[in-house]
Design a protein around this motif. Sequence first.
Motif, short mmCIF file in Angstrom:
data_model
loop_
_atom_site.label_atom_id
_atom_site.label_comp_id
_atom_site.label_asym_id
_atom_site.label_seq_id
_atom_site.Cartn_x
_atom_site.Cartn_y
_atom_site.Cartn_z
N ILE A 1 0.84 -1.21 0.00
CA ILE A 1 0.00 0.00 0.00
C ILE A 1 0.87 1.25 0.00
O ILE A 1 0.61 2.20 -0.75
CB ILE A 1 -0.98 -0.03 1.19
N LYS A 2 1.92 1.25 0.80
CA LYS A 2 2.83 2.39 0.82
C LYS A 2 3.45 2.61 -0.56
O LYS A 2 3.53 3.74 -1.04
CB LYS A 2 3.93 2.21 1.87
N ASP A 3 3.87 1.53 -1.21
CA ASP A 3 4.45 1.63 -2.54
C ASP A 3 3.45 2.24 -3.52
O ASP A 3 3.80 3.08 -4.35
CB ASP A 3 4.89 0.23 -3.01
N GLU A 4 2.20 1.80 -3.44
CA GLU A 4 1.16 2.34 -4.32
C GLU A 4 0.98 3.84 -4.09
O GLU A 4 0.89 4.63 -5.04
CB GLU A 4 -0.16 1.60 -4.05
N PHE A 5 0.95 4.25 -2.83
CA PHE A 5 0.78 5.67 -2.52
C PHE A 5 2.00 6.48 -2.93
O PHE A 5 1.87 7.61 -3.39
CB PHE A 5 0.49 5.86 -1.03
N ASP A 6 3.20 5.91 -2.77
CA ASP A 6 4.41 6.61 -3.21
C ASP A 6 4.36 6.88 -4.71
O ASP A 6 4.72 7.97 -5.16
CB ASP A 6 5.66 5.79 -2.88
N ARG A 7 3.90 5.91 -5.49
CA ARG A 7 3.79 6.09 -6.94
C ARG A 7 2.79 7.19 -7.29
O ARG A 7 2.92 7.85 -8.31
CB ARG A 7 3.35 4.79 -7.61
N MET A 8 1.77 7.34 -6.44
CA MET A 8 0.75 8.35 -6.70
C MET A 8 1.13 9.71 -6.11
O MET A 8 0.41 10.69 -6.31
CB MET A 8 -0.59 7.89 -6.10
N GLY A 9 2.20 9.76 -5.33
CA GLY A 9 2.62 11.00 -4.70
C GLY A 9 1.81 11.35 -3.45
O GLY A 9 1.81 12.50 -3.03
N TRP A 10 1.13 10.37 -2.88
CA TRP A 10 0.36 10.61 -1.66
C TRP A 10 1.24 10.35 -0.46
O TRP A 10 1.82 9.27 -0.31
CB TRP A 10 -0.84 9.67 -1.58
N ASP A 11 1.32 11.35 0.42
CA ASP A 11 2.14 11.16 1.61
C ASP A 11 1.50 11.69 2.89
O ASP A 11 2.14 11.77 3.92
CB ASP A 11 3.52 11.80 1.42
#
Length: 169
Positions: A41-51
Motif C-alpha cells: 500500500i505504501k508503494d502504491e501511494f508513493d507512486r501516486m505522490g500521496w504522503d
Amino acid sequence: MAMKSNAAEAMVPEEAQGLKPLYLEAVSRVERLHRRLLDLIKDEFDRMGWDDINPVQALLMFNIGDAEMTAGELRSRGYYLGSNVSYNLKKLVETGYIFQERSRADRRSVRIRLTPKGEEVAEVIDELYDRHLKSIEKVGGLDVEAFDGLNKAMSRLERFWVDQILYKL
C-alpha cells in the motif's frame, strides 16, 4: 534462558514438539504478511505522490467503505488492528478523509464515515486488490481452493486464540 525453554518443552507432549516449529513459522508468517501488505500500500501511494496518510489509515478507510459507524464498532468488527484508533481517526478527520459527528440518539457516541477524499483512498485500495486478482493464480499459484483452505486454517487459528483469551486456557 535456555533452561526455561527446555523446561517449557518438557511440558509439551512429545507428539506436539514436531508441531511447534510449524506453529511458530505460521505466527511469524502472519506478522510478515501484514507488514508486506502495508508495504504494498505504501508503494502504491508513493507512486501516486500521496504522503499525508499511512497504509494503516488507508486500510482503515477501505474497511469502513460506505458504512457509518463508531470507533468502537471499528475495533469490534476487526477493521482496525492498531492500538490507537483514536489517534488515526483524529488525523483522518484533520486531513479531511473522514467526517465525524455526534450521534443524535446518544450524544456521547461519535459516528464516522468517509468523505469523498476518503472514498478515493478506499477505491485505490480496491483497485490494487483487483490488479492482484488478475495474476494471483497464474503468478502466485493461488487459486480458489488454496485460498479456501488458507482462510479456514486462519479462521481456526483465530478461534483458538480467542478461546485462549476468553476461557483463560
